[in-house]
Design an enzyme around this catalytic site. Structure first.
Site: not given
Length: 434
Positions: A70, A73, A134, A261
């Site tokens: 993730s 992103k 997320s 993140k």
């Protein structure tokens, strides 16, 4: 991304084990690409860099491409912010999900906020869901908003990375899920076994670009709790998966963490691209496939890396703003009212250096851009660059270039008139004659 069930379990385990977590002591000395390090971080790959300059402060296996899950992103968000800045997209723009993205949003085993097939969602709320929770389908929707389709957006992602000098990345979707989790909704030319892969160094470049160009992204990544679609039947409580934020289960009082993140898949393991500030210095850390046990291991490894970085590096101002560089205090002006003009630094030369560094360990290098400038000359014309090197440091910078500052003219010099040039020429003739 974590499967929802697994996330529920690890969150529970974290609450009962966090109090017993003890960070391991530093291991025996290990060389880390030119800087003597007492940290042998338990992760497949890791890096720490100065957010302002891109100076590498720690590196372990940092150039090997690995699954990033993730953390993908961050690239998606960068392209969205770029589209908003250009006016192509507005925060208030709304989109209705297509059928495939709607189906993905309903998969409760994935990180998601539920989207309705007949719903309309603003860019702002999809952006927040992407960074805080997320949310995979939300990230894919952002790709559609920016590019019109997933295929076109993935092409944009790859081209943006290439423009940053990143040539060995594999990007096959906008959210970081394994392609196998996307069903039939995969990008043309990719397979169900494909996944996004980048090196720790390249993830640090992405994070640095995002923080430099859109620093207010931290206003969102630092949100610990928020409700998606508050006041509706679809209201979803979003707890940030960055557990190092204040109020969450792995917050560290000595580390001012405010982003960025996390990422988790079976192949990627537990990953985290983080950022923190201390003593006026902001760093970016990337940990890929964190080792250890327990539900907080990626945050344990990040805390170790951040503490080591802040303990072993400091900012040092080598030259102040508006300073003259020895041997390069002036530059010749051709056909100007003045024959020379003063040149000084446009800003202070401040760089991260190992904590034991003194001024005698630092070498200042000047590279002339223009040895002579032709009149008229404007104030602020760049005539050179100043860079700094530190004895024993071979870690370099994430983008491969040294940090530096411009040396520029301090005033405007107009072009001399005909008679001034005539008499100056006569004077030079007789001066050279005798």
């Amino acid at each position: 991304m974590m499967k929802k069930f697994f996330r529920t379990i690890v969150a529970f385990l974290a609450t009962i084990t966090i109090g017993a977590t003890v960070l391991p002591a530093a291991t025996a000395s290990a060389a880390t690409d030119g800087v003597e390090s007492t940290l042998n971080l338990n992760a497949k790959a890791a890096i720490s860099v100065d957010a302002k300059t891109g100076k590498v402060l720690y590196a372990k296996n940092a150039t090997t491409a690995l699954p990033i899950a993730s953390m993908t992103k961050l690239i998606t968000v960068y392209l969205l912010r770029e589209a908003i800045k250009s006016g192509k997209v507005k925060w208030t723009d709304k989109i209705t999900p297509d059928h495939e993205i709607y189906k993905i949003s309903q998969d409760k085993s994935l990180s998601n906020v539920p989207l309705r097939a007949d719903g309309s969602y603003s860019v702002k709320e999809l952006y927040q869901a992407t960074l805080i929770y997320s949310a995979n389908a939300a990230a894919m929707e952002l790709g559609d908003i920016v590019a019109g389709s997933q295929d076109k957006f993935i092409d944009m992602m790859n081209k943006k990375l290439q423009s940053w000098g990143i040539s060995d990345a594999t990007i096959v979707n906008a959210c970081g899920l394994d392609n196998s989790d996307l069903g039939e909704y995969i990008v043309t030319g990719t397979s169900k076994t494909d996944e996004n892969r980048m090196s720790a160094k390249d993830m640090a470049i992405v994070a640095q670009k995002l923080l430099t160009d859109f620093p207010d992204v931290l206003d969102t990544t630092s949100i610990a709790h928020k409700t998606f679609r508050a006041g509706t039947d679809d209201a979803t409580k979003m707890d940030n998966w960055d557990w190092m934020l204040p109020g969450l289960v792995y917050n560290q009082s000595d580390l001012n963490v405010d982003g960025l993140k996390t990422g988790t898949t079976d192949a990627a393991g537990e990953c985290f691209t983080g950022t923190a500030t201390k003593n006026g210095m902001r760093i970016i850390t990337v940990v890929l496939n964190a080792g250890g046990t327990g539900a907080t291991k990626r945050f344990q490894r990040t805390a170790e890396l951040m503490r080591w970085t802040f303990s072993n590096w400091k900012n040092m101002t080598i030259v102040g703003k508006n300073a003259s560089i020895a041997g390069h205090k002036t530059v010749t002006v051709d056909k100007g009212k003045d024959t020379t003009v003063a040149a000084k630094t446009s800003q202070a030369v401040t760089v991260p250096v190992p904590t034991a560094t003194t001024k005698k360990d630092v070498t200042l290098s000047y590279k002339a851009v223009k040895k002579t400038v032709a009149a008229p000359v404007k104030k602020g014309t760049t005539v050179g660059d100043v860079t700094v090197s530190v004895k024993g440091d071979t870690l370099g910078y994430v983008d491969g270039s040294e940090t530096g500052v411009k040396v520029a003219t301090t005033k405007t010099v107009e072009k001399a008139g005909f008679f001034r040039l005539l008499f100056r020429g006569i004077g030079n003739f007789f001066s050279n004659l005798f």
